[in-house]
Design an enzyme around this catalytic site. Structure first.
Site, PDB file in Angstrom:
ATOM      1  N   ALA A 153      35.828  34.301  45.530  1.00  0.00           N
ATOM      2  CA  ALA A 153      37.225  34.581  45.913  1.00  0.00           C
ATOM      3  C   ALA A 153      38.145  33.595  45.190  1.00  0.00           C
ATOM      4  CB  ALA A 153      37.365  34.514  47.420  1.00  0.00           C
ATOM      5  N   ARG A 154      38.388  32.448  45.813  1.00  0.00           N
ATOM      6  CA  ARG A 154      39.166  31.387  45.171  1.00  0.00           C
ATOM      7  C   ARG A 154      38.636  30.056  45.696  1.00  0.00           C
ATOM      8  NH1 ARG A 154      40.595  34.617  41.897  1.00  0.00           N
ATOM      9  NH2 ARG A 154      42.695  35.350  41.417  1.00  0.00           N
ATOM     10  N   HIS A 179      34.304  31.483  36.645  1.00  0.00           N
ATOM     11  CA  HIS A 179      35.299  32.486  37.060  1.00  0.00           C
ATOM     12  C   HIS A 179      35.153  33.774  36.226  1.00  0.00           C
ATOM     13  CE1 HIS A 179      39.427  32.897  39.169  1.00  0.00           C
ATOM     14  NE2 HIS A 179      38.927  34.094  38.927  1.00  0.00           N
ATOM     15  N   ILE A 180      33.956  34.354  36.298  1.00  0.00           N
ATOM     16  CA  ILE A 180      33.654  35.529  35.463  1.00  0.00           C
ATOM     17  C   ILE A 180      33.412  36.793  36.284  1.00  0.00           C
ATOM     18  CG2 ILE A 180      32.697  34.238  33.508  1.00  0.00           C
ATOM     19  CD1 ILE A 180      29.862  34.973  34.696  1.00  0.00           C
ATOM     20  N   GLY A 187      37.809  43.562  52.686  1.00  0.00           N
ATOM     21  CA  GLY A 187      38.751  44.428  51.975  1.00  0.00           C
ATOM     22  C   GLY A 187      38.010  45.233  50.924  1.00  0.00           C
ATOM     23  N   ARG A 188      38.677  45.442  49.784  1.00  0.00           N
ATOM     24  CA  ARG A 188      38.067  46.268  48.730  1.00  0.00           C
ATOM     25  C   ARG A 188      36.757  45.655  48.233  1.00  0.00           C
ATOM     26  NH1 ARG A 188      43.905  46.687  47.382  1.00  0.00           N
ATOM     27  NH2 ARG A 188      43.587  44.506  46.853  1.00  0.00           N
ATOM     28  N   ILE A 189      36.793  44.361  47.852  1.00  0.00           N
ATOM     29  CA  ILE A 189      35.596  43.748  47.271  1.00  0.00           C
ATOM     30  C   ILE A 189      34.552  43.467  48.355  1.00  0.00           C
ATOM     31  CG2 ILE A 189      34.718  41.753  45.991  1.00  0.00           C
ATOM     32  CD1 ILE A 189      37.554  41.667  44.621  1.00  0.00           C
ATOM     33  N   GLU A 213      40.363  24.632  38.809  1.00  0.00           N
ATOM     34  CA  GLU A 213      39.812  25.140  37.545  1.00  0.00           C
ATOM     35  C   GLU A 213      40.685  24.723  36.363  1.00  0.00           C
ATOM     36  OE1 GLU A 213      39.364  29.343  38.109  1.00  0.00           O
ATOM     37  OE2 GLU A 213      38.065  29.052  39.838  1.00  0.00           O
TER      38      GLU A 213
HETATM   39  P1  NAP Z   1      41.783  42.911  49.576  1.00  0.00           P
HETATM   40  O1  NAP Z   1      41.317  44.323  49.400  1.00  0.00           O
HETATM   41  O2  NAP Z   1      43.191  42.632  49.907  1.00  0.00           O
HETATM   42  O3  NAP Z   1      40.803  42.243  50.639  1.00  0.00           O
HETATM   43  C1  NAP Z   1      41.025  40.995  51.198  1.00  0.00           C
HETATM   44  C2  NAP Z   1      40.625  41.105  52.667  1.00  0.00           C
HETATM   45  O4  NAP Z   1      40.698  39.808  53.250  1.00  0.00           O
HETATM   46  C3  NAP Z   1      41.544  42.013  53.473  1.00  0.00           C
HETATM   47  O5  NAP Z   1      40.738  42.904  54.190  1.00  0.00           O
HETATM   48  C4  NAP Z   1      42.247  41.038  54.390  1.00  0.00           C
HETATM   49  O6  NAP Z   1      42.587  41.590  55.633  1.00  0.00           O
HETATM   50  C5  NAP Z   1      41.208  39.984  54.567  1.00  0.00           C
HETATM   51  N1  NAP Z   1      41.726  38.737  55.103  1.00  0.00           N
HETATM   52  C6  NAP Z   1      42.888  38.108  54.820  1.00  0.00           C
HETATM   53  N2  NAP Z   1      42.978  36.958  55.518  1.00  0.00           N
HETATM   54  C7  NAP Z   1      41.854  36.866  56.253  1.00  0.00           C
HETATM   55  C8  NAP Z   1      41.359  35.910  57.174  1.00  0.00           C
HETATM   56  N3  NAP Z   1      42.059  34.829  57.493  1.00  0.00           N
HETATM   57  N4  NAP Z   1      40.146  36.140  57.741  1.00  0.00           N
HETATM   58  C9  NAP Z   1      39.429  37.237  57.423  1.00  0.00           C
HETATM   59  N5  NAP Z   1      39.851  38.188  56.577  1.00  0.00           N
HETATM   60  C10 NAP Z   1      41.047  37.995  55.990  1.00  0.00           C
HETATM   61  O7  NAP Z   1      41.478  42.055  48.246  1.00  0.00           O
HETATM   62  P2  NAP Z   1      40.315  42.297  47.193  1.00  0.00           P
HETATM   63  O8  NAP Z   1      40.792  43.213  46.134  1.00  0.00           O
HETATM   64  O9  NAP Z   1      39.057  42.599  47.908  1.00  0.00           O
HETATM   65  O10 NAP Z   1      40.259  40.829  46.517  1.00  0.00           O
HETATM   66  C11 NAP Z   1      39.975  39.683  47.305  1.00  0.00           C
HETATM   67  C12 NAP Z   1      40.169  38.430  46.489  1.00  0.00           C
HETATM   68  O11 NAP Z   1      39.080  38.272  45.584  1.00  0.00           O
HETATM   69  C13 NAP Z   1      41.391  38.416  45.577  1.00  0.00           C
HETATM   70  O12 NAP Z   1      42.565  38.065  46.258  1.00  0.00           O
HETATM   71  C14 NAP Z   1      41.014  37.396  44.527  1.00  0.00           C
HETATM   72  O13 NAP Z   1      41.486  36.120  44.881  1.00  0.00           O
HETATM   73  C15 NAP Z   1      39.495  37.397  44.546  1.00  0.00           C
HETATM   74  N6  NAP Z   1      38.929  37.886  43.276  1.00  0.00           N
HETATM   75  C16 NAP Z   1      38.280  37.000  42.472  1.00  0.00           C
HETATM   76  C17 NAP Z   1      37.732  37.445  41.280  1.00  0.00           C
HETATM   77  C18 NAP Z   1      37.006  36.496  40.360  1.00  0.00           C
HETATM   78  O14 NAP Z   1      37.059  36.695  39.148  1.00  0.00           O
HETATM   79  N7  NAP Z   1      36.296  35.510  40.867  1.00  0.00           N
HETATM   80  C19 NAP Z   1      37.854  38.786  40.895  1.00  0.00           C
HETATM   81  C20 NAP Z   1      38.518  39.661  41.752  1.00  0.00           C
HETATM   82  C21 NAP Z   1      39.067  39.187  42.938  1.00  0.00           C
HETATM   83  P3  NAP Z   1      43.972  42.408  55.814  1.00  0.00           P
HETATM   84  O15 NAP Z   1      43.681  43.745  55.219  1.00  0.00           O
HETATM   85  O16 NAP Z   1      44.181  42.383  57.268  1.00  0.00           O
HETATM   86  O17 NAP Z   1      45.022  41.643  55.040  1.00  0.00           O
END
Ligand code: NAP
Length: 282
Positions: free
Chosen positions: A202-203, A249-250, A133-135, A231
């Site tokens: 991620a989580r 978690h930074i 996805g985005r990240i 956490e």
């Molecule tokens: P996003 O743009 O929604 O990207 C998530 C991607 O995962 C989407 O492309 C989604 O596909 C895909 N996906 C969902 N289920 C899947 C599976 N079973 N197998 C393979 N791919 C799958 O989200 P994002 O903005 O990149 O953020 C991702 C996550 O990073 C957040 O939800 C958050 O939990 C985590 N995060 C953590 C921190 C931190 O501080 N550690 C900071 C920012 C984010 P679809 O498009 O088909 O749904």
């Protein structure tokens, strides 16, 4: 509209909200209409007037969105503005875990100079990106600069098992939801090559943490972990291991990104207050 937040958010945009009450989420708020949270669970029965939960995070795994929707409560989040910071930390964890950055720093501070001898390449490595996805895409762009071969796993395409078997490094970027809880199971962790590196920004719940701890204790793989299943608890078995790099978690925690996230929260609160569509509805 009456706005409450569980904490004051950093950055200049926060000042555009006037009269925000700062109170923990578990204090009843009978007249609160907008609640700003940092992915904390919200007991909706404490907030009978609530209309919007504005989440200061892109991940909303601790917010019961279906329950909120059933009560007519909208939810917003902060997508996009934290992609670069999070992808940067994923790269930093890859580099740190594979090049012995933390162990090397410790050696120097303790007056030593011996080489580590067990560093592994990042440049040219094969990188599995689970969740493009985005990240995940931001990580792919960075990895291209390291001449890495990228094997993506999307929800609908890419064979997760094959990627786990083939990659030198696997980085996780899926949201935590029913479908992805425990996605990297004990059996799937066992598919990783000896010496492979798992990076999780991620989580924690996406991985079977007990199985991951066992793999790390055995020394078979290395890891860079920013997130954990419970956490702020971090499994104590990890503390003395040289093959894991731990951060609290930074991933989005830079002054610039935190201010940009506050801007997004404030824009959602102001739009909602004016009766306009939410810029970032969940
Ligand atoms: P996003 O743009 O929604 O990207 C998530 C991607 O995962 C989407 O492309 C989604 O596909 C895909 N996906 C969902 N289920 C899947 C599976 N079973 N197998 C393979 N791919 C799958 O989200 P994002 O903005 O990149 O953020 C991702 C996550 O990073 C957040 O939800 C958050 O939990 C985590 N995060 C953590 C921190 C931190 O501080 N550690 C900071 C920012 C984010 P679809 O498009 O088909 O749904």
């Amino acid at each position: 509209m009456k706005v409450r937040a569980t904490r004051k958010l950093p950055g200049s945009a926060w000042a555009e909200l006037d009269q925000v009450e700062i109170t923990p989420a578990d204090v009843p708020g009978p007249d609160v209409e907008i609640l700003v949270v940092v992915n904390e669970p919200v007991d909706l029965t404490l907030y009978p007037s609530l209309r919007l939960i504005a989440n200061y995070s892109v991940g909303y795994d601790r917010i019961d969105v279906p329950a909120a929707t059933a009560r007519g409560v909208a939810v917003s989040n902060t997508p996009g503005v934290l992609d670069a910071a999070t992808a940067d930390l994923a790269m930093a964890l890859m580099l740190a875990a594979r090049r012995g950055l933390v162990a090397g720093d410790r050696i120097v501070r303790e007056g030593g100079w011996a080489g580590l001898r067990d560093g592994r390449e990042v440049s040219g490595a094969t990188l599995g990106i689970v969740g493009l996805g985005r990240i995940g895409s931001a990580v792919a762009r960075r990895a291209a600069g390291f001449d890495m071969r990228i094997l993506p796993v999307r929800r609908s395409e890419g064979d997760l098992e094959a990627v786990l078997r083939d990659c030198d490094i696997v980085t996780l970027h899926v949201p935590l939801m029913a479908e992805t809880r425990g996605l990297i199971s004990r059996e799937r962790l066992a598919l990783l090559k000896d010496g492979a590196t798992l990076v999780n920004t991620a989580r924690g719940g996406v991985v079977d943490e007990e199985a991951l701890v066992a793999e790390l204790v055995s020394g078979r793989i290395t890891a860079g972990l920013d997130v954990f299943a419970h956490e702020p608890h971090v499994p104590h078995e990890l503390f003395d291991l040289p093959n894991v790099v731990l951060t609290p978690h930074i991933a989005s925690d830079t002054i610039e990104t935190r201010a940009a996230m506050t801007r997004v929260v404030v824009d959602n609160v102001l739009a909602f207050s004016r009766g306009e569509p939410l810029p970032n509805p969940v």
